[in-house]
Design a protein around this motif. Structure first.
Motif, PDB file in Angstrom:
ATOM      1  N   MET A   1      40.494  34.718  38.476  1.00  0.00           N
ATOM      2  CA  MET A   1      39.666  35.405  37.487  1.00  0.00           C
ATOM      3  C   MET A   1      39.898  36.916  37.587  1.00  0.00           C
ATOM      4  N   LYS A   2      40.229  37.536  36.461  1.00  0.00           N
ATOM      5  CA  LYS A   2      40.372  38.982  36.439  1.00  0.00           C
ATOM      6  C   LYS A   2      39.050  39.578  35.991  1.00  0.00           C
ATOM      7  N   LEU A   3      38.476  40.398  36.845  1.00  0.00           N
ATOM      8  CA  LEU A   3      37.179  40.984  36.554  1.00  0.00           C
ATOM      9  C   LEU A   3      37.324  42.187  35.626  1.00  0.00           C
ATOM     10  N   PRO A   4      36.306  42.461  34.809  1.00  0.00           N
ATOM     11  CA  PRO A   4      36.399  43.563  33.846  1.00  0.00           C
ATOM     12  C   PRO A   4      36.457  44.922  34.533  1.00  0.00           C
ATOM     13  N   GLN A   5      37.367  45.775  34.067  1.00  0.00           N
ATOM     14  CA  GLN A   5      37.484  47.128  34.596  1.00  0.00           C
ATOM     15  C   GLN A   5      36.409  48.020  33.976  1.00  0.00           C
ATOM     16  N   TYR A   6      36.015  49.019  34.712  1.00  0.00           N
ATOM     17  CA  TYR A   6      35.026  49.959  34.178  1.00  0.00           C
ATOM     18  C   TYR A   6      35.697  50.938  33.226  1.00  0.00           C
ATOM     19  N   ASN A   7      35.105  51.094  32.067  1.00  0.00           N
ATOM     20  CA  ASN A   7      35.585  52.047  31.069  1.00  0.00           C
ATOM     21  C   ASN A   7      34.367  52.815  30.547  1.00  0.00           C
ATOM     22  N   PRO A   8      34.242  54.110  30.901  1.00  0.00           N
ATOM     23  CA  PRO A   8      33.063  54.859  30.476  1.00  0.00           C
ATOM     24  C   PRO A   8      32.958  55.023  28.965  1.00  0.00           C
ATOM     25  N   ALA A   9      34.047  54.799  28.247  1.00  0.00           N
ATOM     26  CA  ALA A   9      34.006  54.918  26.792  1.00  0.00           C
ATOM     27  C   ALA A   9      33.307  53.727  26.141  1.00  0.00           C
ATOM     28  N   ILE A  10      33.172  52.644  26.900  1.00  0.00           N
ATOM     29  CA  ILE A  10      32.503  51.449  26.368  1.00  0.00           C
ATOM     30  C   ILE A  10      30.997  51.607  26.553  1.00  0.00           C
ATOM     31  N   ASP A  11      30.242  51.206  25.556  1.00  0.00           N
ATOM     32  CA  ASP A  11      28.784  51.302  25.628  1.00  0.00           C
ATOM     33  C   ASP A  11      28.254  50.243  26.593  1.00  0.00           C
ATOM     34  N   THR A  31      24.990  34.959  51.148  1.00  0.00           N
ATOM     35  CA  THR A  31      24.862  34.852  52.610  1.00  0.00           C
ATOM     36  C   THR A  31      26.075  35.391  53.367  1.00  0.00           C
ATOM     37  N   ALA A  32      27.111  35.817  52.673  1.00  0.00           N
ATOM     38  CA  ALA A  32      28.322  36.296  53.344  1.00  0.00           C
ATOM     39  C   ALA A  32      28.046  37.565  54.145  1.00  0.00           C
ATOM     40  N   ASP A  33      28.764  37.720  55.238  1.00  0.00           N
ATOM     41  CA  ASP A  33      28.662  38.942  56.026  1.00  0.00           C
ATOM     42  C   ASP A  33      29.112  40.129  55.178  1.00  0.00           C
ATOM     43  N   TRP A  61      36.837  46.232  44.216  1.00  0.00           N
ATOM     44  CA  TRP A  61      35.496  46.698  44.582  1.00  0.00           C
ATOM     45  C   TRP A  61      34.373  45.759  44.161  1.00  0.00           C
ATOM     46  N   ILE A  62      34.546  45.029  43.069  1.00  0.00           N
ATOM     47  CA  ILE A  62      33.457  44.131  42.652  1.00  0.00           C
ATOM     48  C   ILE A  62      33.281  42.957  43.627  1.00  0.00           C
ATOM     49  N   PRO A  63      34.341  42.274  44.083  1.00  0.00           N
ATOM     50  CA  PRO A  63      34.137  41.182  45.048  1.00  0.00           C
ATOM     51  C   PRO A  63      33.473  41.624  46.349  1.00  0.00           C
ATOM     52  N   ARG A  64      33.628  42.908  46.701  1.00  0.00           N
ATOM     53  CA  ARG A  64      32.974  43.388  47.919  1.00  0.00           C
ATOM     54  C   ARG A  64      31.454  43.297  47.786  1.00  0.00           C
ATOM     55  N   VAL A  65      30.946  43.258  46.563  1.00  0.00           N
ATOM     56  CA  VAL A  65      29.498  43.104  46.366  1.00  0.00           C
ATOM     57  C   VAL A  65      29.040  41.790  46.983  1.00  0.00           C
ATOM     58  N   TRP A  66      29.841  40.741  46.813  1.00  0.00           N
ATOM     59  CA  TRP A  66      29.444  39.452  47.406  1.00  0.00           C
ATOM     60  C   TRP A  66      30.179  39.177  48.713  1.00  0.00           C
ATOM     61  N   GLY A  67      30.729  40.228  49.314  1.00  0.00           N
ATOM     62  CA  GLY A  67      31.290  40.106  50.664  1.00  0.00           C
ATOM     63  C   GLY A  67      32.627  39.428  50.731  1.00  0.00           C
ATOM     64  N   PRO A  71      38.411  37.772  44.232  1.00  0.00           N
ATOM     65  CA  PRO A  71      37.535  37.573  43.068  1.00  0.00           C
ATOM     66  C   PRO A  71      37.334  36.115  42.705  1.00  0.00           C
ATOM     67  N   GLU A  72      38.200  35.236  43.208  1.00  0.00           N
ATOM     68  CA  GLU A  72      38.077  33.814  42.905  1.00  0.00           C
ATOM     69  C   GLU A  72      37.044  33.121  43.798  1.00  0.00           C
ATOM     70  N   LYS A  73      36.582  33.821  44.834  1.00  0.00           N
ATOM     71  CA  LYS A  73      35.667  33.191  45.794  1.00  0.00           C
ATOM     72  C   LYS A  73      34.268  33.790  45.688  1.00  0.00           C
ATOM     73  N   ALA A  74      33.722  33.750  44.512  1.00  0.00           N
ATOM     74  CA  ALA A  74      32.365  34.241  44.287  1.00  0.00           C
ATOM     75  C   ALA A  74      31.365  33.127  44.609  1.00  0.00           C
TER      76      ALA A  74
END
Length: 215
Positions: A1-11, A31-33, A61-67, A71-74
């Motif tokens: 899964m490719k996660l969406p990139q941040y674009n400040p121009a998008i609302d 529960t991940a460390d 950086w987004i997968p680090r939110v869930w440890g 990105p495929e192991k959410a």
């Protein structure tokens, strides 16, 4: 899964209170460390990412939110739910980014607030506690180690970062004097109230190039 990139121009509309509660509940189930399991920590993490000159790739950086590094192991029930969490995180990132660009002084970090009875009276005091926010912030600095190592080596900025480091570090690694400071509600309150000023200083320091490579 490719996660969406941040674009400040998008609302990216700011999260509502209901959105934040929903995201906070989803984060609390992880529960991940080293996962980010609450909105306060997430707010700190995203702020640190934005204070660096460039954002890492979203798949980093987004997968680090869930440890995770993958990105495929959410840890969510479906790809649809994972995407929803990622989009909510991006919306909150966008809110912080807009404020940092417009007026860092006006940023309102998500800190914990507790009501305690004053020692010398029966008055109720509000105690600010930024511990979770600072833990998340330090996790964010780990995503851009080269930049943040330079920041910590800068005497002026390192001094500004002291409250964040003291509140976000394992107390067992601190000196006895530092442990005493962070061990009392009053000490934590004092340190926590210094954090917004540190954010402003970091946001406006010349080391953070105005020709940022961040989108």
């Amino acid at each position: 899964m490719k996660l969406p990139q941040y674009n400040p121009a998008i609302d990216n509309p700011a999260l509502t209170e209901e959105d934040m509660d929903e995201l906070d509940e989803l984060l609390s189930c992880i529960t991940a460390d080293d996962a980010i399991t609450d909105m306060e920590s997430l707010d700190g993490y995203l702020t640190a990412l934005l204070l660096a000159p460039a954002l890492p790739d979203a798949n980093v950086w987004i997968p680090r939110v869930w440890g995770s590094d993958d990105p495929e192991k959410a840890p969510f029930g479906s790809g649809k739910q994972t995407k929803k969490v990622a989009q909510s995180v991006l919306r909150h990132l966008a809110s912080i980014d807009r404020q940092l660009r417009a007026d860092p002084d006006g940023l309102e970090p998500l800190f914990g607030i507790a009501e305690v009875e004053a020692e010398d009276s029966e008055e109720i005091q509000e105690i600010v506690d930024a511990e979770l926010w600072c833990i998340g912030f330090l996790q964010g600095t780990a995503m851009a180690p080269d930049y943040w190592n330079r920041v910590f080596d800068d005497a002026e900025l390192a001094d500004a970062l002291t409250p964040i480091v003291l509140l976000g570090t394992d107390p067992e690694t601190l000196t006895p004097q530092q442990q005493e400071l962070v061990g009392s509600p009053e000490g934590r309150d004092t340190l926590s109230r210094q954090v917004p000023e540190a954010i402003t200083e970091l946001a406006r320091h010349p080391m953070r190039s105005p020709d940022s490579t961040r989108p």
